[in-house]
Design an enzyme around this catalytic site. Structure first.
Site, mmCIF file in Angstrom:
data_model
loop_
_atom_site.group_PDB
_atom_site.id
_atom_site.type_symbol
_atom_site.label_atom_id
_atom_site.label_comp_id
_atom_site.label_asym_id
_atom_site.label_seq_id
_atom_site.Cartn_x
_atom_site.Cartn_y
_atom_site.Cartn_z
ATOM 1 N N GLU A 104 0.842 -1.194 0.000
ATOM 2 C CA GLU A 104 0.000 0.000 0.000
ATOM 3 C C GLU A 104 0.876 1.242 0.000
ATOM 4 O O GLU A 104 1.967 1.249 0.556
ATOM 5 C CB GLU A 104 -0.860 0.048 1.272
ATOM 6 C CG GLU A 104 -2.182 -0.655 1.128
ATOM 7 C CD GLU A 104 -3.045 -0.501 2.373
ATOM 8 O OE1 GLU A 104 -2.584 0.065 3.376
ATOM 9 O OE2 GLU A 104 -4.196 -0.956 2.320
ATOM 10 N N CYS A 134 3.284 8.420 1.393
ATOM 11 C CA CYS A 134 3.988 7.422 2.196
ATOM 12 C C CYS A 134 4.171 6.183 1.313
ATOM 13 O O CYS A 134 3.183 5.611 0.851
ATOM 14 C CB CYS A 134 3.118 7.124 3.417
ATOM 15 S SG CYS A 134 3.826 5.941 4.537
ATOM 16 N N CYS A 141 8.164 -7.104 6.299
ATOM 17 C CA CYS A 141 9.388 -6.583 6.921
ATOM 18 C C CYS A 141 9.962 -7.655 7.832
ATOM 19 O O CYS A 141 9.220 -8.360 8.523
ATOM 20 C CB CYS A 141 9.067 -5.328 7.738
ATOM 21 S SG CYS A 141 10.548 -4.555 8.455
ATOM 22 N N CYS A 145 9.095 -5.910 14.606
ATOM 23 C CA CYS A 145 8.667 -5.066 15.740
ATOM 24 C C CYS A 145 7.274 -5.508 16.208
ATOM 25 O O CYS A 145 6.384 -5.727 15.373
ATOM 26 C CB CYS A 145 8.656 -3.598 15.319
ATOM 27 S SG CYS A 145 10.236 -3.050 14.645
ATOM 28 N N CYS A 148 3.882 -3.713 15.185
ATOM 29 C CA CYS A 148 3.760 -3.350 13.776
ATOM 30 C C CYS A 148 3.183 -4.493 12.951
ATOM 31 O O CYS A 148 3.685 -5.618 12.992
ATOM 32 C CB CYS A 148 5.145 -2.990 13.255
ATOM 33 S SG CYS A 148 5.170 -2.770 11.485
ATOM 34 N N CYS A 365 7.367 4.224 10.498
ATOM 35 C CA CYS A 365 7.285 3.102 9.561
ATOM 36 C C CYS A 365 6.357 2.043 10.128
ATOM 37 O O CYS A 365 6.076 1.998 11.314
ATOM 38 C CB CYS A 365 8.667 2.523 9.286
ATOM 39 S SG CYS A 365 9.477 1.770 10.682
HETATM 40 S S1 SF4 Z 1 8.067 -0.820 12.570
HETATM 41 FE FE1 SF4 Z 1 9.206 -0.517 10.652
HETATM 42 S S2 SF4 Z 1 11.097 -1.725 10.945
HETATM 43 FE FE2 SF4 Z 1 9.638 -2.417 12.524
HETATM 44 S S3 SF4 Z 1 8.642 -4.221 11.604
HETATM 45 FE FE3 SF4 Z 1 7.379 -2.404 11.137
HETATM 46 S S4 SF4 Z 1 8.035 -1.702 9.115
HETATM 47 FE FE4 SF4 Z 1 9.625 -3.073 9.926
#
Ligand code: SF4
Length: 386
Positions: A104, A134, A141, A145, A148, A365
């Site tokens: 996206e 963005c 990823c 994290c 996320c 992010c």
């Molecule tokens: S916060 Fe950023 S670096 Fe961390 S898992 Fe999500 S996209 Fe990846």
């Protein structure tokens, strides 16, 4: 003393798609076809400045060259589907890639009022709303994290430079007449510095004056803190790339629990890298701090943040936690958020709350997550509050 070059000259890997060629690389290709070198800038301009991919429309090129370009096949390497504008006018664009995977990207129009944080630029047209886009740098990823949704997916693959720039070209084409693309933030899905070569080329394409021509001040890269690549970025681009750092905690124990990358690059080495980054005068590094109730939202955390980053010119984006399915993490109350912000401010750290409109999407992010992924957050022990 010689003046520094206007454009940085990072070492780049060879282009793998026509959309990735810079003007001089187009000149090399066209020169090998027997065309004069100046045609390189013309072809690049058609694609990147005007968003024209059909050689038949490239009217200042000779017919023979247009036919050759048609054989080469110029096309956007992504298929965008633009969603309807939300109530706040942000638009999500679902971008499907050649292998069926998708990412996206989000278009966030903003209003500029004189005297506010943003400065008016020469050439700014008062009637046009400027837009921040963005964009994503990876599908998923690998950083993992815990707060996320992109991290939960895991890494599926890197995007190519053409796919990164293709998002910006598709986004710009989707804008209504009264809006213009001014900022690109690499804050979508993925860790940009884990895809360094493609991102470096994309940065050169986005900022080339014969193409999209974004100002270097208007291109921001958000990272979880890959220290060697941060140093490399500083060396290769001379500090021109605006940095945003996903911090989210101010001690190693909690940051490692939230962001596994911290086990490899602990806070001390991250902060040392920020101090080494050749930041131009009067610029600040953005610190992204997702506030999670009972985890990192105490006043002592706010004080710790200022202490930790003492000596680094910063501004702080505070992002109350976006709920993600299956996660226990929650945003603190509005009062707690405001107290945290005031504590930062009172200690000399400008802090901004990102909650409204698409702001939160362009404030850290990993705020973009594909709908329908059907993945839930794995249960992991949460870091303890102080
Ligand atoms: S916060 Fe950023 S670096 Fe961390 S898992 Fe999500 S996209 Fe990846």
């Amino acid at each position: 003393m010689a003046k520094p070059p206007i454009m940085p000259t990072p070492p780049l890997k060879p282009a793998t798609h026509p959309l990735e060629r810079l003007p001089e690389e187009w000149s090399d290709v066209l020169g090998a076809w027997g065309e004069p070198r100046y045609r390189g800038a013309q072809v690049f301009g058609w694609i990147h400045k005007r968003g024209v991919f059909d050689p038949a429309e490239m009217k200042n090129l000779p017919k023979t060259l247009r036919a050759r370009l048609a054989e080469e096949g110029l096309s956007l390497p992504v298929s965008p589907v633009v969603g309807p504008p939300a109530g706040d006018d942000t638009r999500k664009v679902l971008v499907t890639l050649h292998d069926g995977l998708s990412v996206e990207t989000v278009l966030i129009p903003e209003l500029i009022r004189p005297g506010e944080e943003e400065e008016l630029e020469e050439g700014w047209e008062p009637k046009k709303r400027v837009v921040t886009q963005c964009v994503s740098s990876q599908v998923g990823c690998a950083m993992g994290c815990v707060f996320c949704a992109s991290g939960v997916m895991g890494l599926k693959r890197n995007l190519s430079a053409a796919e990164i720039v293709g998002q910006a070209l598709a986004g710009r084409a989707a804008l209504p007449e009264d809006q213009r693309l001014r900022n690109v933030v690499l804050m979508g899905m993925g860790e940009p510095l884990a895809n360094y070569d493609a991102v470096a080329r994309a940065l050169m394409l986005l900022t080339h004056p014969d193409g999209l021509g974004l100002s270097w001040r208007r291109v921001t890269l958000s990272t979880s803190g890959l220290v060697p690549e941060l140093d490399r970025l500083g060396r290769d681009f001379g500090g021109k790339v605006q940095l945003a750092i996903s911090l989210h905690a101010v001690d190693d124990e909690r940051r490692s629990a939230l962001m596994p990358i911290n086990r490899k690059h602990a806070l001390r080495s991250l902060v040392a890298a920020l101090k080494r980054y050749p930041l131009p005068k009067r610029r600040r590094i953005t610190i992204e701090y997702t506030l999670m109730a009972g985890v990192n939202d105490s006043l002592e955390d706010a004080r710790g943040l200022v202490r930790l980053l003492d000596g680094v010119p910063i501004k702080v984006n505070l992002i109350p936690m976006n709920r993600i399915e299956g996660s226990e993490l929650r945003a603190p109350s509005a009062e707690v958020v405001e107290r945290f912000r005031e504590e930062l401010y009172s200690r000399g750290a400008p802090a901004f709350l990102r909650t409204q409109r698409g702001d939160s999407l362009a404030a850290a992010c990993g705020q973009l997550a594909l709908r329908g992924e059907g993945r839930k957050v794995k249960r992991r022990p949460l870091p303890k509050a102080r």
